[in-house]
Write a protein that holds these residues in place. Structure first.
Motif, PDB file in Angstrom:
ATOM      1  N   GLU A  23       0.633  35.080 120.598  1.00 41.70           N
ATOM      2  CA  GLU A  23       0.803  35.954 121.982  1.00 41.70           C
ATOM      3  C   GLU A  23      -0.187  37.122 121.836  1.00 41.70           C
ATOM      4  O   GLU A  23      -0.952  37.483 122.559  1.00 41.70           O
ATOM      5  N   THR A  24      -0.349  37.641 120.594  1.00 39.41           N
ATOM      6  CA  THR A  24      -1.236  38.868 120.057  1.00 39.41           C
ATOM      7  C   THR A  24      -2.615  38.250 120.289  1.00 39.41           C
ATOM      8  O   THR A  24      -3.457  39.016 121.037  1.00 39.41           O
ATOM      9  N   GLN A  25      -2.909  37.152 119.846  1.00 39.54           N
ATOM     10  CA  GLN A  25      -4.218  36.790 119.947  1.00 39.54           C
ATOM     11  C   GLN A  25      -4.922  36.442 121.518  1.00 39.54           C
ATOM     12  O   GLN A  25      -5.746  36.727 121.937  1.00 39.54           O
ATOM     13  N   ALA A  26      -3.607  36.007 122.258  1.00 41.69           N
ATOM     14  CA  ALA A  26      -3.920  35.574 123.584  1.00 41.69           C
ATOM     15  C   ALA A  26      -4.228  37.103 124.642  1.00 41.69           C
ATOM     16  O   ALA A  26      -5.066  37.278 125.161  1.00 41.69           O
ATOM     17  N   ALA A  27      -3.333  37.915 124.039  1.00 38.36           N
ATOM     18  CA  ALA A  27      -3.331  39.070 124.869  1.00 38.36           C
ATOM     19  C   ALA A  27      -4.687  39.940 124.393  1.00 38.36           C
ATOM     20  O   ALA A  27      -5.316  40.665 125.161  1.00 38.36           O
ATOM     21  N   LEU A  28      -5.061  39.908 123.229  1.00 43.42           N
ATOM     22  CA  LEU A  28      -6.465  40.621 122.749  1.00 43.42           C
ATOM     23  C   LEU A  28      -7.523  39.909 123.383  1.00 43.42           C
ATOM     24  O   LEU A  28      -8.642  40.417 123.917  1.00 43.42           O
ATOM     25  N   LYS A  29      -7.708  38.635 123.595  1.00 47.20           N
ATOM     26  CA  LYS A  29      -8.704  37.900 124.330  1.00 47.20           C
ATOM     27  C   LYS A  29      -8.822  38.274 125.982  1.00 47.20           C
ATOM     28  O   LYS A  29      -9.802  38.464 126.479  1.00 47.20           O
ATOM     29  N   ARG A  30      -7.582  38.589 126.499  1.00 46.80           N
ATOM     30  CA  ARG A  30      -7.748  39.024 127.916  1.00 46.80           C
ATOM     31  C   ARG A  30      -7.951  40.397 127.792  1.00 46.80           C
ATOM     32  O   ARG A  30      -8.404  40.907 128.887  1.00 46.80           O
ATOM     33  N   ASN A  31      -7.901  41.104 126.671  1.00 53.46           N
ATOM     34  CA  ASN A  31      -8.091  42.485 126.924  1.00 53.46           C
ATOM     35  C   ASN A  31      -9.417  42.679 125.591  1.00 53.46           C
ATOM     36  O   ASN A  31      -9.026  43.514 124.579  1.00 53.46           O
ATOM     37  N   PRO A  32     -10.501  42.304 125.718  1.00 52.42           N
ATOM     38  CA  PRO A  32     -11.400  42.463 124.594  1.00 52.42           C
ATOM     39  C   PRO A  32     -11.964  44.048 124.397  1.00 52.42           C
ATOM     40  O   PRO A  32     -12.387  44.001 123.119  1.00 52.42           O
ATOM     41  N   ASP A  33     -11.488  44.883 125.150  1.00 53.22           N
ATOM     42  CA  ASP A  33     -11.876  45.929 124.809  1.00 53.22           C
ATOM     43  C   ASP A  33     -10.975  46.937 123.851  1.00 53.22           C
ATOM     44  O   ASP A  33     -11.344  47.912 123.360  1.00 53.22           O
ATOM     45  N   VAL A  34      -9.938  46.296 123.488  1.00 52.42           N
ATOM     46  CA  VAL A  34      -9.036  46.974 122.505  1.00 52.42           C
ATOM     47  C   VAL A  34      -9.495  46.911 121.318  1.00 52.42           C
ATOM     48  O   VAL A  34      -9.970  46.007 120.732  1.00 52.42           O
ATOM     49  N   GLN A  35      -9.396  48.160 120.609  1.00 51.56           N
ATOM     50  CA  GLN A  35      -9.942  48.180 119.159  1.00 51.56           C
ATOM     51  C   GLN A  35      -8.732  47.668 118.299  1.00 51.56           C
ATOM     52  O   GLN A  35      -7.882  48.368 118.345  1.00 51.56           O
ATOM     53  N   GLN A  36      -8.977  46.827 117.488  1.00 52.45           N
ATOM     54  CA  GLN A  36      -7.978  46.535 116.432  1.00 52.45           C
ATOM     55  C   GLN A  36      -8.123  47.344 115.174  1.00 52.45           C
ATOM     56  O   GLN A  36      -9.003  47.784 114.762  1.00 52.45           O
ATOM     57  N   GLN A  37      -6.989  47.824 114.852  1.00 55.93           N
ATOM     58  CA  GLN A  37      -6.771  48.581 113.666  1.00 55.93           C
ATOM     59  C   GLN A  37      -5.704  48.189 112.735  1.00 55.93           C
ATOM     60  O   GLN A  37      -4.684  48.407 112.341  1.00 55.93           O
ATOM     61  N   LEU A  38      -6.072  46.730 112.253  1.00 51.22           N
ATOM     62  CA  LEU A  38      -5.414  46.060 111.135  1.00 51.22           C
ATOM     63  C   LEU A  38      -5.705  46.225 110.053  1.00 51.22           C
ATOM     64  O   LEU A  38      -6.754  45.910 109.527  1.00 51.22           O
ATOM     65  N   GLN A  39      -4.764  46.653 109.183  1.00 54.52           N
ATOM     66  CA  GLN A  39      -5.264  46.812 107.798  1.00 54.52           C
ATOM     67  C   GLN A  39      -4.890  45.437 106.968  1.00 54.52           C
ATOM     68  O   GLN A  39      -5.572  45.358 105.898  1.00 54.52           O
ATOM     69  N   PHE A  40      -4.212  44.763 107.519  1.00 52.66           N
ATOM     70  CA  PHE A  40      -3.766  43.442 107.172  1.00 52.66           C
ATOM     71  C   PHE A  40      -3.971  42.290 107.881  1.00 52.66           C
ATOM     72  O   PHE A  40      -4.587  42.434 109.127  1.00 52.66           O
ATOM     73  N   SER A  41      -4.075  41.249 107.520  1.00 52.52           N
ATOM     74  CA  SER A  41      -4.270  39.931 108.457  1.00 52.52           C
ATOM     75  C   SER A  41      -3.153  40.060 109.488  1.00 52.52           C
ATOM     76  O   SER A  41      -2.299  40.483 109.466  1.00 52.52           O
ATOM     77  N   LEU A  42      -3.778  39.262 110.547  1.00 53.50           N
ATOM     78  CA  LEU A  42      -2.747  39.210 111.916  1.00 53.50           C
ATOM     79  C   LEU A  42      -1.396  38.764 111.644  1.00 53.50           C
ATOM     80  O   LEU A  42      -0.442  39.557 111.821  1.00 53.50           O
ATOM     81  N   PRO A  43      -1.193  37.721 110.729  1.00 54.48           N
ATOM     82  CA  PRO A  43       0.241  37.213 110.594  1.00 54.48           C
ATOM     83  C   PRO A  43       1.060  38.104 109.656  1.00 54.48           C
ATOM     84  O   PRO A  43       2.218  38.473 109.945  1.00 54.48           O
ATOM     85  N   GLN A  44       0.440  38.743 108.845  1.00 49.99           N
ATOM     86  CA  GLN A  44       1.043  39.802 108.032  1.00 49.99           C
ATOM     87  C   GLN A  44       1.245  41.018 108.889  1.00 49.99           C
ATOM     88  O   GLN A  44       2.477  41.517 108.660  1.00 49.99           O
ATOM     89  N   THR A  45       0.460  41.252 109.737  1.00 50.43           N
ATOM     90  CA  THR A  45       0.617  42.615 110.441  1.00 50.43           C
ATOM     91  C   THR A  45       1.803  42.630 111.348  1.00 50.43           C
ATOM     92  O   THR A  45       2.659  43.350 111.468  1.00 50.43           O
ATOM     93  N   VAL A  46       1.837  41.331 112.197  1.00 51.42           N
ATOM     94  CA  VAL A  46       2.871  41.318 113.200  1.00 51.42           C
ATOM     95  C   VAL A  46       4.205  41.238 112.391  1.00 51.42           C
ATOM     96  O   VAL A  46       5.131  41.481 113.022  1.00 51.42           O
ATOM     97  N   LEU A  47       4.322  40.390 111.095  1.00 48.42           N
ATOM     98  CA  LEU A  47       5.521  40.381 110.532  1.00 48.42           C
ATOM     99  C   LEU A  47       5.791  41.799 110.136  1.00 48.42           C
ATOM    100  O   LEU A  47       7.322  42.122 110.153  1.00 48.42           O
TER     101      LEU A  47
END
Length: 205
Positions: free
Chosen positions: A49-73
């Motif tokens: 869901e997060t990946q799909a939402a990011l594709k729809r909103n390419p201007d969103v600045q990601q602030q991930l300290q960890f990998s995406l699976p780790q972050t959503v967990l």
């Protein structure tokens, strides 16, 4: 709460204070928070869901300290921790309070986009905000007020109380250090696949 950065305070606080990874997990579990189980399939769905939402909103600045699976967990874990702590201490957030906060922050879409950059999928945004508002009430309750000194007292008490809501991570998501969070590793940059029961039982070994 004036700045968007405060929306992300929960994960920052929890990552440095109370999370552990030590005991065996049930098969298919990504983490256990108190008595609540977060499944690997839930994490996978959040990642997609997060990946799909990011594709729809390419201007969103990601602030991930960890990998995406780790972050959503981590975001799911933190949400459950604060809601559980609120239940234990008679603190809750009404739908009206939640709606008022969202309106103050510019509306649902704006809040979802802000949280999306920190790995919160849109479907989980309201739960995350409810946990944030619960945290604010707990700080005031534990500290005896809303002034700076009281909030500092509340923060100290909060750390002790959060430690009572135990968290156990599956090692499939990487080693977890209470001071640093997840230890970086390319292995955990992809959506985790469903593990066989034998793998899930190796937590803490």
């Amino acid at each position: 709460m004036k700045t968007p950065k405060r929306l992300f305070a929960l994960a920052v606080l929890a990552a440095g204070v109370v999370l552990t990874a030590c005991s065996p997990l049930q098969a298919g579990a990504a983490a256990i928070v108190g008595d609540e189980r977060i499944t690997a399939s839930q994490v996978e769905a959040d990642v997609r869901e997060t990946q799909a939402a990011l594709k729809r909103n390419p201007d969103v600045q990601q602030q991930l300290q960890f990998s995406l699976p780790q972050t959503v967990l981590l975001q799911r874990v933190v949400t459950l921790q604060y809601l559980e702590l609120g239940n234990r201490n008679g603190v809750s957030v009404s739908d009206g309070e939640l709606d008022a906060f969202v309106a103050q922050q510019g509306g649902e879409q704006q809040v979802e986009l802000r949280l999306l950059g920190s790995g919160v999928p849109p479907s989980q945004a309201r739960g995350y905000i409810r946990a944030y508002l619960t945290e604010q009430k707990l700080l005031a309750k534990f500290g005896g007020g809303t002034d700076e000194a009281a909030l500092q007292r509340g923060q100290q008490a909060m750390s002790q109380e959060l430690d009572k809501v135990k968290v156990t991570y599956s090692p499939r998501y990487g080693a977890f250090d209470p001071q640093q969070g997840f230890v970086a590793g390319d292995r955990f940059g992809k959506v985790p696949q469903q593990a066989p029961a034998a793998d899930a039982g190796q937590a803490g070994q």
